[in-house]
Design an enzyme around this catalytic site. Structure first.
Site, PDB file in Angstrom:
ATOM      1  N   ARG A  95     -34.652 -53.189 -16.497  1.00 51.99           N
ATOM      2  CA  ARG A  95     -34.671 -51.981 -17.062  1.00 51.99           C
ATOM      3  C   ARG A  95     -33.411 -51.157 -17.086  1.00 51.99           C
ATOM      4  NH1 ARG A  95     -38.844 -46.840 -15.427  1.00 51.99           N
ATOM      5  NH2 ARG A  95     -37.058 -45.930 -14.904  1.00 51.99           N
ATOM      6  N   TYR A 118     -33.877 -37.857 -15.682  1.00 56.47           N
ATOM      7  CA  TYR A 118     -35.024 -38.475 -14.741  1.00 56.47           C
ATOM      8  C   TYR A 118     -34.858 -40.060 -14.923  1.00 56.47           C
ATOM      9  CZ  TYR A 118     -39.094 -39.840 -12.564  1.00 56.47           C
ATOM     10  OH  TYR A 118     -39.901 -40.820 -11.735  1.00 56.47           O
ATOM     11  N   ASP A 156     -37.422 -47.206 -20.519  1.00 54.10           N
ATOM     12  CA  ASP A 156     -38.776 -46.309 -20.496  1.00 54.10           C
ATOM     13  C   ASP A 156     -38.495 -44.810 -21.037  1.00 54.10           C
ATOM     14  OD1 ASP A 156     -40.757 -44.790 -19.363  1.00 54.10           O
ATOM     15  OD2 ASP A 156     -40.704 -45.357 -17.463  1.00 54.10           O
ATOM     16  N   HIS A 213     -40.569 -42.422 -20.947  1.00 51.78           N
ATOM     17  CA  HIS A 213     -41.360 -41.279 -20.147  1.00 51.78           C
ATOM     18  C   HIS A 213     -41.998 -40.448 -21.067  1.00 51.78           C
ATOM     19  CE1 HIS A 213     -39.603 -42.659 -16.426  1.00 51.78           C
ATOM     20  NE2 HIS A 213     -38.340 -42.826 -16.684  1.00 51.78           N
ATOM     21  N   GLU A 221     -41.072 -48.421 -23.249  1.00 48.85           N
ATOM     22  CA  GLU A 221     -42.184 -48.111 -22.507  1.00 48.85           C
ATOM     23  C   GLU A 221     -42.590 -46.505 -22.790  1.00 48.85           C
ATOM     24  OE1 GLU A 221     -41.552 -48.718 -18.357  1.00 48.85           O
ATOM     25  OE2 GLU A 221     -42.958 -47.158 -17.738  1.00 48.85           O
ATOM     26  N   GLU A 236     -48.954 -46.540 -17.169  1.00 46.60           N
ATOM     27  CA  GLU A 236     -48.790 -46.451 -15.720  1.00 46.60           C
ATOM     28  C   GLU A 236     -49.589 -44.928 -15.201  1.00 46.60           C
ATOM     29  OE1 GLU A 236     -44.441 -45.964 -15.608  1.00 46.60           O
ATOM     30  OE2 GLU A 236     -44.785 -43.819 -15.017  1.00 46.60           O
ATOM     31  N   ARG A 292     -49.667 -51.208 -18.865  1.00 48.60           N
ATOM     32  CA  ARG A 292     -49.049 -50.815 -17.520  1.00 48.60           C
ATOM     33  C   ARG A 292     -49.948 -50.406 -16.461  1.00 48.60           C
ATOM     34  NH1 ARG A 292     -44.520 -51.021 -15.928  1.00 48.60           N
ATOM     35  NH2 ARG A 292     -44.162 -48.838 -15.256  1.00 48.60           N
ATOM     36  N   GLU A 342     -43.233 -54.598 -12.345  1.00 47.16           N
ATOM     37  CA  GLU A 342     -42.226 -53.752 -12.065  1.00 47.16           C
ATOM     38  C   GLU A 342     -41.900 -53.975 -10.615  1.00 47.16           C
ATOM     39  OE1 GLU A 342     -43.217 -49.834 -12.899  1.00 47.16           O
ATOM     40  OE2 GLU A 342     -40.773 -49.045 -12.563  1.00 47.16           O
ATOM     41  N   TRP A 377     -43.283 -34.487 -19.861  1.00 51.27           N
ATOM     42  CA  TRP A 377     -42.778 -34.946 -18.274  1.00 51.27           C
ATOM     43  C   TRP A 377     -41.669 -35.799 -18.541  1.00 51.27           C
ATOM     44  CZ3 TRP A 377     -41.848 -38.914 -15.610  1.00 51.27           C
ATOM     45  CH2 TRP A 377     -41.513 -38.795 -14.353  1.00 51.27           C
TER      46      TRP A 377
HETATM   47  O1  KDG Z   1     -44.643 -41.358  -9.739  1.00 54.46           O
HETATM   48  C1  KDG Z   1     -44.132 -41.442 -11.108  1.00 54.46           C
HETATM   49  C2  KDG Z   1     -43.205 -42.582 -10.964  1.00 54.46           C
HETATM   50  O2  KDG Z   1     -43.760 -43.875 -10.525  1.00 54.46           O
HETATM   51  C3  KDG Z   1     -42.715 -43.012 -12.454  1.00 54.46           C
HETATM   52  O3  KDG Z   1     -42.182 -41.993 -13.075  1.00 54.46           O
HETATM   53  C4  KDG Z   1     -41.937 -44.112 -12.441  1.00 54.46           C
HETATM   54  O4  KDG Z   1     -42.049 -44.244 -14.989  1.00 54.46           O
HETATM   55  C5  KDG Z   1     -41.886 -44.672 -13.751  1.00 54.46           C
HETATM   56  C6  KDG Z   1     -41.719 -46.099 -13.978  1.00 54.46           C
HETATM   57  O5  KDG Z   1     -41.775 -46.899 -15.055  1.00 54.46           O
HETATM   58  O6  KDG Z   1     -41.627 -46.747 -12.956  1.00 54.46           O
HETATM   59 MG    MG Z   2     -42.633 -45.516 -16.617  1.00 57.37          MG
END
Ligand code: KDG
Ligand code: MG
Length: 403
Positions: free
Chosen positions: A148, A160, A211, A213, A237, A263, A284, A340, A403
């Site tokens: 990733r 982030y 990702d 997010h 993602e 996730e 996920r 992951e 977020w």
């Molecule tokens: O607790 C949140 C994290 O696990 C997350 O932000 C990590 O997005 C994430 C990922 O894909 O691992």
């Molecule tokens: Mg993620």
């Protein structure tokens, strides 16, 4: 009958907080379940201690499905991350006990191995493209088949997913949440450049992932997916928030880049429409936040009908207990996609000795009976809980953002 004699919650913070449920039977068998909900850890501790554990004592640990239904249907208040993480912890611990009673590694009870190992992806991240690719080369050298890539966005002070502790941590290290500043146009410009440089540097025989997010609107995500098509991502993602599952239809209409999400999902209801309308390619959801092995298997079976594969969340804030469970699940499930794997620190690994291992891009849960993971309670006690949060995100004008 394997009568449950005792259950208790262990909180430890070897670098970051982990919540673990330990169930003991009258015959002396023990099982572990991960109950860690990053940034909201103590709410699950309280849910388990005050409300769940009293209902477990005296029950037959073999009745995993009945106990799952009892905790899910019996509470009246269904779903949600706190409830489902608590149920997941019980479920994991009971599968651990059942597999120990059978003297088999858990994957054998789940139907046996469907593959030799579980392909995992690692996180390469850096402040700029060059640094990110340097990190990616390290993962390639370690044998990873899937990586990733996350890079700092030019013009933004912090992003982030780009952290100091490259191998281990998403930041969750403050007494109060850190604030990041976000700009969608700057981000959208930077990502295709990262992947173009990545294909030049890393070649085409490694899977690349990214990702978002949850930060784009569906139409922006459609555009990003289309811009990334030349670089053949394994997946894009969390392209947009998924409370409205319909949102993914718009993304799908604009790009063939494969999509992954889930996730933060807790039940099959969070992904039912996404799956049955074939709006995603990878689900996920993971063991700890989606109701345990029992419920994740249900999600995966449903996804299999629609050619959606699994891609379980496996960041550092999910404990080694969850990682072990995810590996037994991933080894056995027919529609496995990828797992992951963000590593844990040496301190965390010492608190949770485990049988799983990594070699040449694949992981294996090992052959120890049960989940194959333990907790060193004496060591765990040395790391007391410390409040920590995920960061939050604002736009440049101060607006609170996704977020
Ligand atoms: O607790 C949140 C994290 O696990 C997350 O932000 C990590 O997005 C994430 C990922 O894909 O691992
Ligand atoms: Mg993620």
């Amino acid at each position: 009958m394997l009568k449950i004699k005792n259950a208790r919650v262990i909180v430890t913070s070897p670098g970051r907080n982990f919540v673990t449920l330990k169930i003991e039977t009258e015959d002396g068998l023990t099982g572990l379940g991960d109950a860690t909900l990053n940034g909201r850890e103590l709410s699950v501790v309280s849910y388990l201690t005050e409300h769940v554990i009293p209902c477990l004592i005296g029950r037959d640990a073999h009745q995993i499905e009945d106990i799952w239904q009892y905790l899910y249907k019996g509470a009246y208040w269904r779903r949600g991350p706190v409830t489902m993480s608590a149920i997941a912890a019980v479920d994991m611990a009971l599968w651990d006990i059942k597999a120990k009673a059978a003297n088999m590694p858990l994957y054998q009870l789940l139907g046996g191995a469907s593959r030799k190992g579980v392909m995992v992806y690692g996180h390469a991240n850096g402040e700029n493209v060059e640094q990110t690719l340097e990190e990616a080369q390290k993962y390639k050298a370690m044998g990873y088949k899937a990586i990733r890539l996350q890079s700092g966005v030019p013009g933004l002070a912090s992003t982030y997913g780009v952290s100091k502790d490259k191998m281990f941590y998403e930041p969750a290290d403050n007494d109060l949440p850190t604030e990041n500043i976000w700009s969608t146009p700057q981000y959208m410009n930077s990502v295709p450049k990262l992947f173009q440089a990545a294909r030049d540097a890393l070649g085409w025989d490694v899977h690349l992932l990214h990702d978002v997010h949850h930060r784009l609107t569906p139409i922006e995500a459609g555009r990003l997916g289309r811009d990334l098509e030349p670089y053949r991502l394994f997946w894009l993602e969390d392209a947009t928030p998924a409370e409205n599952q319909e949102a993914f239809r718009l993304i799908r209409q604009h790009t063939t880049t494969p999509l992954a999400v889930g996730e933060i999902f807790n039940t099959i209801w969070d992904c039912k429409d996404l799956i049955q309308n074939q709006l995603i390619d990878y689900i996920r959801a993971t063991v700890v936040h989606a109701g345990g092995i029992t419920h994740l298997r249900r999600i995966a079976s449903f996804a299999d009908l629609y050619q959606v594969k699994t891609g379980c969340h496996g960041a550092t804030d999910l404990s080694p207990v969850c990682m072990a469970a995810a590996l037994h699940f991933g080894l056995s499930v027919p529609n496995f996609g990828v797992q992951e794997y963000m590593r844990h620190t040496a301190e965390t690994d010492a608190v949770f000795p485990h049988a799983y291992s990594f070699a040449d891009g694949y992981m294996h849960p090992g052959e120890a009976p049960g989940l194959g993971v333990d907790i060193d309670e004496g060591l765990a006690e040395k790391y007391p809980y410390a409040r920590a949060y995920l960061p939050v995100n604002r736009l440049q004008d101060g607006t609170m953002f996704n977020w």
